[in-house]
Design a protein around this motif. Structure first.
Motif, PDB file in Angstrom:
ATOM      1  N   HIS A  86       0.837  -1.199   0.000  1.00 34.45           N
ATOM      2  CA  HIS A  86       0.000   0.000   0.000  1.00 34.45           C
ATOM      3  C   HIS A  86       0.873   1.251   0.000  1.00 34.45           C
ATOM      4  O   HIS A  86       0.540   2.238  -0.648  1.00 34.45           O
ATOM      5  CB  HIS A  86      -0.933   0.007   1.213  1.00 34.45           C
ATOM      6  N   LEU A  87       1.990   1.216   0.698  1.00 39.20           N
ATOM      7  CA  LEU A  87       2.898   2.365   0.744  1.00 39.20           C
ATOM      8  C   LEU A  87       3.445   2.672  -0.654  1.00 39.20           C
ATOM      9  O   LEU A  87       3.507   3.827  -1.064  1.00 39.20           O
ATOM     10  CB  LEU A  87       4.042   2.110   1.724  1.00 39.20           C
ATOM     11  N   ALA A  88       3.797   1.625  -1.403  1.00 42.04           N
ATOM     12  CA  ALA A  88       4.274   1.831  -2.775  1.00 42.04           C
ATOM     13  C   ALA A  88       3.172   2.444  -3.640  1.00 42.04           C
ATOM     14  O   ALA A  88       3.431   3.343  -4.454  1.00 42.04           O
ATOM     15  CB  ALA A  88       4.742   0.505  -3.372  1.00 42.04           C
ATOM     16  N   GLY A  89       1.942   1.994  -3.443  1.00 40.06           N
ATOM     17  CA  GLY A  89       0.818   2.560  -4.180  1.00 40.06           C
ATOM     18  C   GLY A  89       0.585   4.018  -3.830  1.00 40.06           C
ATOM     19  O   GLY A  89       0.290   4.841  -4.708  1.00 40.06           O
ATOM     20  N   LEU A  90       0.758   4.351  -2.556  1.00 39.92           N
ATOM     21  CA  LEU A  90       0.607   5.739  -2.123  1.00 39.92           C
ATOM     22  C   LEU A  90       1.660   6.627  -2.789  1.00 39.92           C
ATOM     23  O   LEU A  90       1.348   7.726  -3.255  1.00 39.92           O
ATOM     24  CB  LEU A  90       0.729   5.852  -0.605  1.00 39.92           C
ATOM     25  N   MET A  91       2.893   6.146  -2.855  1.00 42.38           N
ATOM     26  CA  MET A  91       3.963   6.927  -3.495  1.00 42.38           C
ATOM     27  C   MET A  91       3.635   7.170  -4.965  1.00 42.38           C
ATOM     28  O   MET A  91       3.821   8.266  -5.478  1.00 42.38           O
ATOM     29  CB  MET A  91       5.306   6.235  -3.327  1.00 42.38           C
ATOM     30  N   HIS A  92       3.113   6.158  -5.627  1.00 37.60           N
ATOM     31  CA  HIS A  92       2.733   6.306  -7.035  1.00 37.60           C
ATOM     32  C   HIS A  92       1.607   7.338  -7.182  1.00 37.60           C
ATOM     33  O   HIS A  92       1.657   8.205  -8.067  1.00 37.60           O
ATOM     34  CB  HIS A  92       2.307   4.953  -7.608  1.00 37.60           C
ATOM     35  N   GLN A  93       0.589   7.235  -6.315  1.00 34.78           N
ATOM     36  CA  GLN A  93      -0.533   8.176  -6.379  1.00 34.78           C
ATOM     37  C   GLN A  93      -0.077   9.612  -6.119  1.00 34.78           C
ATOM     38  O   GLN A  93      -0.481  10.533  -6.827  1.00 34.78           O
ATOM     39  CB  GLN A  93      -1.603   7.790  -5.366  1.00 34.78           C
ATOM     40  N   CYS A  94       0.763   9.802  -5.110  1.00 32.11           N
ATOM     41  CA  CYS A  94       1.250  11.155  -4.808  1.00 32.11           C
ATOM     42  C   CYS A  94       2.064  11.714  -5.973  1.00 32.11           C
ATOM     43  O   CYS A  94       1.968  12.897  -6.300  1.00 32.11           O
ATOM     44  CB  CYS A  94       2.070  11.157  -3.518  1.00 32.11           C
ATOM     45  N   GLY A  95       2.863  10.860  -6.617  1.00 31.30           N
ATOM     46  CA  GLY A  95       3.622  11.289  -7.788  1.00 31.30           C
ATOM     47  C   GLY A  95       2.704  11.730  -8.921  1.00 31.30           C
ATOM     48  O   GLY A  95       2.942  12.755  -9.572  1.00 31.30           O
ATOM     49  N   THR A  96       1.627  10.979  -9.137  1.00 29.29           N
ATOM     50  CA  THR A  96       0.646  11.339 -10.157  1.00 29.29           C
ATOM     51  C   THR A  96       0.003  12.686  -9.833  1.00 29.29           C
ATOM     52  O   THR A  96      -0.154  13.547 -10.708  1.00 29.29           O
ATOM     53  CB  THR A  96      -0.451  10.254 -10.261  1.00 29.29           C
ATOM     54  N   ILE A  97      -0.330  12.886  -8.577  1.00 29.23           N
ATOM     55  CA  ILE A  97      -0.994  14.128  -8.163  1.00 29.23           C
ATOM     56  C   ILE A  97      -0.094  15.335  -8.405  1.00 29.23           C
ATOM     57  O   ILE A  97      -0.532  16.334  -8.982  1.00 29.23           O
ATOM     58  CB  ILE A  97      -1.441  14.045  -6.690  1.00 29.23           C
ATOM     59  N   VAL A  98       1.178  15.272  -8.008  1.00 22.97           N
ATOM     60  CA  VAL A  98       2.037  16.457  -8.170  1.00 22.97           C
ATOM     61  C   VAL A  98       2.380  16.722  -9.633  1.00 22.97           C
ATOM     62  O   VAL A  98       2.733  17.845  -9.984  1.00 22.97           O
ATOM     63  CB  VAL A  98       3.324  16.401  -7.307  1.00 22.97           C
ATOM     64  N   ARG A  99       2.272  15.708 -10.500  1.00 23.25           N
ATOM     65  CA  ARG A  99       2.487  15.926 -11.936  1.00 23.25           C
ATOM     66  C   ARG A  99       1.280  16.573 -12.599  1.00 23.25           C
ATOM     67  O   ARG A  99       1.411  17.221 -13.630  1.00 23.25           O
ATOM     68  CB  ARG A  99       2.806  14.603 -12.635  1.00 23.25           C
ATOM     69  N   THR A 100       0.096  16.384 -12.027  1.00 19.28           N
ATOM     70  CA  THR A 100      -1.127  16.819 -12.708  1.00 19.28           C
ATOM     71  C   THR A 100      -1.881  17.949 -12.004  1.00 19.28           C
ATOM     72  O   THR A 100      -2.738  18.577 -12.623  1.00 19.28           O
ATOM     73  CB  THR A 100      -2.107  15.634 -12.849  1.00 19.28           C
ATOM     74  N   THR A 101      -1.570  18.193 -10.733  1.00 18.82           N
ATOM     75  CA  THR A 101      -2.349  19.142  -9.938  1.00 18.82           C
ATOM     76  C   THR A 101      -1.420  20.094  -9.204  1.00 18.82           C
ATOM     77  O   THR A 101      -0.547  19.651  -8.459  1.00 18.82           O
ATOM     78  CB  THR A 101      -3.222  18.378  -8.905  1.00 18.82           C
ATOM     79  N   PRO A 102      -1.583  21.392  -9.382  1.00 13.66           N
ATOM     80  CA  PRO A 102      -0.734  22.349  -8.668  1.00 13.66           C
ATOM     81  C   PRO A 102      -0.946  22.263  -7.158  1.00 13.66           C
ATOM     82  O   PRO A 102      -2.069  22.086  -6.686  1.00 13.66           O
ATOM     83  CB  PRO A 102      -1.188  23.716  -9.183  1.00 13.66           C
ATOM     84  N   VAL A 103       0.158  22.377  -6.428  1.00  8.93           N
ATOM     85  CA  VAL A 103       0.104  22.397  -4.964  1.00  8.93           C
ATOM     86  C   VAL A 103       0.678  23.734  -4.512  1.00  8.93           C
ATOM     87  O   VAL A 103       1.752  24.142  -4.969  1.00  8.93           O
ATOM     88  CB  VAL A 103       0.893  21.219  -4.349  1.00  8.93           C
ATOM     89  N   TYR A 104      -0.050  24.410  -3.640  1.00  5.46           N
ATOM     90  CA  TYR A 104       0.326  25.750  -3.189  1.00  5.46           C
ATOM     91  C   TYR A 104       0.443  25.797  -1.668  1.00  5.46           C
ATOM     92  O   TYR A 104      -0.204  25.027  -0.964  1.00  5.46           O
ATOM     93  CB  TYR A 104      -0.757  26.768  -3.563  1.00  5.46           C
TER      94      TYR A 104
END
Length: 195
Positions: free
Chosen positions: A147-165
């Motif tokens: 699950h931790l590996a899946g979380l890392m993948h999901q977080c990587g997808t999010i920062v590539r596609t969604t701005p974080v401020y």
């Protein structure tokens, strides 16, 4: 929050003002999607993470209810007898479909200064997501390393596609009206759209 068809997600430590920020946006006419926990799906057909609407309620302290002119008696219940914070139900029709993520805002409260957003670089954004992820808050004992590996993948997808401020917010109820225009402008900005 649903801000013009895009989900604005607010992260922060306890007491940072997440529910207060959400309530200020509600007061400005935006729509609540969920509070306390955000289910963010990263496997959507369009490739943009999306928020699953869930909890039409916010948890607020009495002074925040007063500052926003919300009736503490209507649709509100005390969370626990030992604290004065209440959960206030928001009478809305939740969307039936997930709402595409438009931006993630990490709250940074301050005593003075401007209400403003500063876009994080991907490394800082990834760090912020890990910090506020459910697994970071509650541990991996029951979820396991897969699950931790899946979380890392999901977080990587999010920062590539969604701005974080970082959202710098003043701890001043008189300035709550500044939040909605700043968040709306960030979601509509040219820099935001270039993701």
């Amino acid at each position: 929050m649903d801000v013009g068809g895009s989900a604005a997600i607010f992260l922060g430590d306890k007491g940072a003002g997440k529910s207060t920020t959400v309530s200020a946006l509600l007061d400005a006419g935006q729509r609540l999607l969920t509070d306390d926990l955000v289910a963010l799906a990263t496997e959507n057909a369009g490739g943009v993470p999306a928020v699953q609407p869930a909890f039409p309620a916010v948890k607020l302290w009495p002074d925040t209810l007063h500052a926003l002119s919300l009736d503490p008696e209507q649709g509100a219940q005390v969370i626990h007898p030992s604290i004065t914070k209440v959960q206030k139900t928001i009478e809305i029709d939740l969307p039936t479909q997930p709402v595409p993520a438009g931006g993630i805002f990490v709250l940074s409260p301050n005593l003075e200064g401007r209400t403003e957003v500063v876009r994080l670089d991907r490394s800082s954004a990834l760090s912020a997501l890990f910090c506020y992820a459910f697994i970071a808050r509650f541990g991996i004992t029951s979820l396991g390393k897969t699950h931790l590996a899946g979380l890392m993948h999901q977080c990587g997808t999010i920062v590539r596609t969604t701005p974080v401020y970082t959202l710098h917010v003043a701890r001043d109820f008189a300035r709550l009206g500044e939040l909605a225009p700043v968040v709306t402008a960030a979601l509509a900005s040219k820099e935001h759209k270039q993701k």
